[in-house]
Design an enzyme around this catalytic site. Structure first.
Site, PDB file in Angstrom:
ATOM      1  N   THR A 123      44.150 -22.180  -9.263  1.00 46.77           N
ATOM      2  CA  THR A 123      42.790 -21.643  -9.230  1.00 46.77           C
ATOM      3  C   THR A 123      42.080 -21.984  -7.924  1.00 46.77           C
ATOM      4  O   THR A 123      41.532 -21.108  -7.256  1.00 46.77           O
ATOM      5  CB  THR A 123      41.956 -22.265 -10.376  1.00 46.77           C
ATOM      6  OG1 THR A 123      42.811 -22.436 -11.502  1.00 46.77           O
ATOM      7  CG2 THR A 123      40.792 -21.403 -10.739  1.00 46.77           C
ATOM      8  N   VAL A 124      42.105 -23.274  -7.574  1.00 45.56           N
ATOM      9  CA  VAL A 124      41.331 -23.709  -6.406  1.00 45.56           C
ATOM     10  C   VAL A 124      41.956 -23.192  -5.109  1.00 45.56           C
ATOM     11  O   VAL A 124      41.248 -22.736  -4.203  1.00 45.56           O
ATOM     12  CB  VAL A 124      41.195 -25.247  -6.380  1.00 45.56           C
ATOM     13  CG1 VAL A 124      40.354 -25.679  -5.197  1.00 45.56           C
ATOM     14  CG2 VAL A 124      40.583 -25.751  -7.679  1.00 45.56           C
ATOM     15  N   LYS A 140      41.506 -36.356  -6.569  1.00 50.53           N
ATOM     16  CA  LYS A 140      40.828 -37.632  -6.856  1.00 50.53           C
ATOM     17  C   LYS A 140      41.820 -38.716  -7.253  1.00 50.53           C
ATOM     18  O   LYS A 140      41.643 -39.880  -6.923  1.00 50.53           O
ATOM     19  CB  LYS A 140      39.786 -37.450  -7.946  1.00 50.53           C
ATOM     20  CG  LYS A 140      40.335 -36.883  -9.241  1.00 50.53           C
ATOM     21  CD  LYS A 140      39.508 -35.770  -9.809  1.00 50.53           C
ATOM     22  CE  LYS A 140      39.858 -34.461  -9.126  1.00 50.53           C
ATOM     23  NZ  LYS A 140      39.337 -33.271  -9.760  1.00 50.53           N
ATOM     24  N   ILE A 143      29.269 -29.599  -6.376  1.00 47.47           N
ATOM     25  CA  ILE A 143      28.112 -30.402  -5.946  1.00 47.47           C
ATOM     26  C   ILE A 143      28.480 -31.146  -4.668  1.00 47.47           C
ATOM     27  O   ILE A 143      29.449 -31.898  -4.658  1.00 47.47           O
ATOM     28  CB  ILE A 143      27.715 -31.429  -7.024  1.00 47.47           C
ATOM     29  CG1 ILE A 143      27.432 -30.742  -8.358  1.00 47.47           C
ATOM     30  CG2 ILE A 143      26.499 -32.241  -6.565  1.00 47.47           C
ATOM     31  CD1 ILE A 143      27.141 -31.721  -9.493  1.00 47.47           C
ATOM     32  N   GLY A 169      41.728 -24.207 -22.817  1.00 40.97           N
ATOM     33  CA  GLY A 169      42.301 -24.595 -21.533  1.00 40.97           C
ATOM     34  C   GLY A 169      41.413 -25.539 -20.732  1.00 40.97           C
ATOM     35  O   GLY A 169      41.579 -25.684 -19.522  1.00 40.97           O
ATOM     36  N   ASP A 203      39.915 -39.484 -15.342  1.00 43.80           N
ATOM     37  CA  ASP A 203      39.533 -38.545 -14.276  1.00 43.80           C
ATOM     38  C   ASP A 203      38.140 -38.883 -13.736  1.00 43.80           C
ATOM     39  O   ASP A 203      37.933 -38.980 -12.524  1.00 43.80           O
ATOM     40  CB  ASP A 203      39.560 -37.117 -14.864  1.00 43.80           C
ATOM     41  CG  ASP A 203      38.857 -36.110 -13.981  1.00 43.80           C
ATOM     42  OD1 ASP A 203      39.482 -35.644 -13.015  1.00 43.80           O
ATOM     43  OD2 ASP A 203      37.683 -35.787 -14.252  1.00 43.80           O
ATOM     44  N   LYS A 260      36.807 -40.491  -9.932  1.00 40.97           N
ATOM     45  CA  LYS A 260      35.702 -39.980  -9.109  1.00 40.97           C
ATOM     46  C   LYS A 260      34.692 -41.086  -8.827  1.00 40.97           C
ATOM     47  O   LYS A 260      34.227 -41.252  -7.696  1.00 40.97           O
ATOM     48  CB  LYS A 260      35.026 -38.806  -9.835  1.00 40.97           C
ATOM     49  CG  LYS A 260      35.958 -37.604 -10.015  1.00 40.97           C
ATOM     50  CD  LYS A 260      35.359 -36.581 -10.985  1.00 40.97           C
ATOM     51  CE  LYS A 260      36.322 -35.419 -11.213  1.00 40.97           C
ATOM     52  NZ  LYS A 260      35.901 -34.545 -12.325  1.00 40.97           N
ATOM     53  N   GLY A 277      36.103 -25.399 -11.720  1.00 39.27           N
ATOM     54  CA  GLY A 277      36.192 -23.947 -11.646  1.00 39.27           C
ATOM     55  C   GLY A 277      36.576 -23.486 -10.255  1.00 39.27           C
ATOM     56  O   GLY A 277      36.393 -24.197  -9.272  1.00 39.27           O
TER      57      GLY A 277
END
Lengths: 428, 428
Positions: free
Chosen positions: B14-15, B107, B138, B189, B203, B207, B304
């Site tokens: 996706t990214v 990360k 962000i 998902g 996760d 971060k 996303g």
């Protein structure tokens, strides 16, 4: 380690002294982060002997900010005097011409002379950075110029004048009329010497025009900002809007549409439970919308010694690290001439009027609205002791033109007393 | 105009595809802002023939990401494969060794190997940038590294795992138990292949440890993050906390205290009307507190395609503009060894227990709490149909140790059934 970066600070008010304090208190921290020492060479202010909250005896003194800007021991000219013309402008030009980078908190100067100054800086291979000019401590210039640089920006919105937001939220919480809270704000020292800069939306309009230039790659066009202040907002409007689930904010909105660049700074209704609606007191909030990133919201103190000095130092550190970013995020010569467009995109509106207590009065108003193509989403008539009834209407999406036409026709109905109020409801 | 900046993108999920799309769709915009063209030279992924949402036929293909990282026509290695070890780490090392800058969204890799990689990059005069690794779109890495660089940072907080926040807010809005919403999230998902990365807080802990390194100038210390997932949060806790004016969030908090660096990622109660309390669904929020700037709040999409690719591109543009910022905001060799400290600062706590329906039951509990030095701010006992009554207690500030002692003693009172729950209330 490379040579120190030497600052010349013009203006030793709150922000200037705040900047001096950070340089003095965080020397080691700044050096580690910036990769070199950051020092102050010289300072300038109107009054040399004033009692100040920081020891400036170790710095050279200049009475004339232009002389400060020209000094050979200054690498970065830090302009914290304010004012769109006069000494601030002269000194900034002098700094650029003698090969200095510029850090400024001066929104008025950039809103009016930004394009010219940016061109001059680039001609001389210098940068102008102005994080402190917009929304105080919130790193919104960097967020837009750097953090969202991969986005086509869709819309920029913000509450960027803490004084106005203080007045509006204080009117609501204390139930006081505008004039009284305005006087309170003046006594608290919250207002500029010319209060119209605050309550007339000019200061916030300056800031919006700077963000719009970065966002849309257009020359700063402050003249094209549709400005409307908060002076006509009544405590009734605040209360009635609250009943309908809204808050009133002095909201800036800039967006590029098919017709051109829309920029307006005006009172708007926003949903009470939205982040903008919940903003209390002097806090600022900026909303950035990009095609990839979606919506980013930034919130923080919009003024004050610490927050504004923090923003000044972020620019100083950026320069110390060797970054060379164009004033408005791209070379000034590539900024387009914006086509100013009136904000004609349809939006729901809030209408308030006083209706005569006669049979058929509401029908007459509804008829006028209907004939102008304005359809009603919600309506409320309040209980009343005298001969007129307060009536609130939230319309479906409609243009400001249609609203203005309708308002013009309402007096002729003979059932509306006083002047009806119309305020745009912004989708946030 | 200078030569184009050439990317080698490893990982076309996706990214990766989102990043390719931005490069393709915004070529002119990027060139204006970055001062040079940004192009893709080569790509790499596990499956060459997979149907993708962007045309990659114009780029060279490498099966092996290490080979991609070593290519001479690559200036910036964009690592979007994920995984703390294996190909991502090998290719990142190869990129640095062959003189490439690195942009990564990884990360896990940085939380574990960040210090080593940062040192290696600086040895080779290269930079590693990772805006996309923390809180998606962000621009929080930039806000902390650049926007707040003039501040001594006091505290960093955040909701940085959208899946956990989705689960918690969905449990509340739909009134569903954890297990059911977890299953829903899996089917949508939203969960990592190993769901414990999400719901176990790992996760988000990764971060937090990266932000803490920047904020406090310390080596990344993921091992020292006190981790607690959301698996034990019941729908009852969410409802009861709501009754008392709180929301439950998986909240990361990092702060430097006299005893050392506190880092915890755990469920916390926050005031319902605070910005963190109002955060719905997959949105992320980071709160940064600095000595000058005060509190800055950043809010946006934490994951996303678009948001994460936006963050990747912001790093690419930063490099294209010539900025050279150390991985964690200062040279890796100057990062201090943190002294990990347990989060022992007193805080109010929320306690929930089931009390037997016997005379004097509440007195026994109150006695134990009192003996442990825990004083009660608010207490609520709910109506009950069976033989045990749900009891909620909000304590005044107390240490976790005192709470743990009290919890250990409660079973001996004979009036508490089941296991009492204790959750910290964070002041935000």
């Amino acid at each position: 380690m490379p040579t120190p970066l030497r600052l010349g600070i013009a203006g030793l008010g709150t922000v200037g002294i705040g900047t001096v304090k950070i340089v003095q208190h965080h020397a080691a921290l700044l050096a580690r982060r910036a990769g070199r020492e950051i020092v102050v060479s010289a300072v300038s202010a109107r009054n040399r002997t004033k009692n100040r909250d920081a020891d400036i005896s170790g710095y050279a003194w200049e009475d004339d900010p232009v002389a400060l800007a020209r000094r050979e021991d200054v690498d970065v000219f830090v302009e914290l005097m304010g004012g769109s013309n006069g000494p601030a402008l002269a000194a900034t030009k002098a700094a650029i011409e003698t090969g200095k980078d510029v850090v400024t908190a001066n929104k008025a100067m950039l809103a009016i002379h930004g394009q010219k100054l940016a061109l001059a800086a680039e001609e001389h291979g210098r940068v102008i950075r102005f994080e402190a000019a917009v929304a105080g401590g919130i790193p919104v210039v960097k967020a837009l110029t750097e953090g969202l640089a991969g986005n086509e920006i869709r819309r920029v919105m913000g509450v960027m004048n803490g004084t106005c937001n203080y007045i509006l939220t204080r009117m609501e919480s204390a139930g006081l009329p505008y004039a009284e809270v305005f006087e309170e704000a003046r006594q608290l020292g919250y207002l500029e010497a010319d209060p119209n800069l605050d309550v007339g939306g000019i200061d916030a309009g300056h800031k919006l025009s700077l963000l719009a230039a970065i966002a849309f790659g257009t020359k700063v066009a402050f003249d094209a900002v549709e400005l409307e202040g908060i002076g006509r907002i009544s405590i009734d409007d605040i209360r009635r809007a609250g009943d309908m689930g809204y808050k009133i904010k002095l909201l800036g909105v800039a967006q590029m549409t098919g017709r051109g660049l829309e920029q307006r700074m005006s009172p708007c209704l926003v949903p009470a439970e939205s982040p903008l609606g919940q903003l209390q007191g002097g806090t600022n909030m900026v909303v950035l919308e990009g095609d990839s990133v979606g919506q980013i919201v930034l919130r923080g103190a919009g003024a004050g010694e610490g927050p504004t000095a923090s923003a000044v130092m972020s620019d100083v550190i950026e320069i110390a690290r060797g970054a060379r970013i164009s004033t408005f995020g791209q070379p000034a010569a590539t900024l387009a001439d914006p086509v100013p467009a009136k904000a004609t995109a349809p939006a729901p509106h809030y209408l308030r009027m006083a209706l005569s207590d006669k049979p058929g009065a509401l029908a007459k108003v509804a008829t006028v609205l209907g004939e102008e193509g304005i359809s009603i989403d919600r309506m409320r008539q309040y209980h009343h002791a005298d001969s007129t009834a307060p009536v609130l209407i939230v319309t479906h999406k409609t243009t400001r033109d249609a609203i203005d036409h309708a308002l013009k026709r309402l007096p002729a109905t003979g059932v509306v007393s006083g002047e009806p109020v119309a305020i745009r409801i912004e989708t946030v």
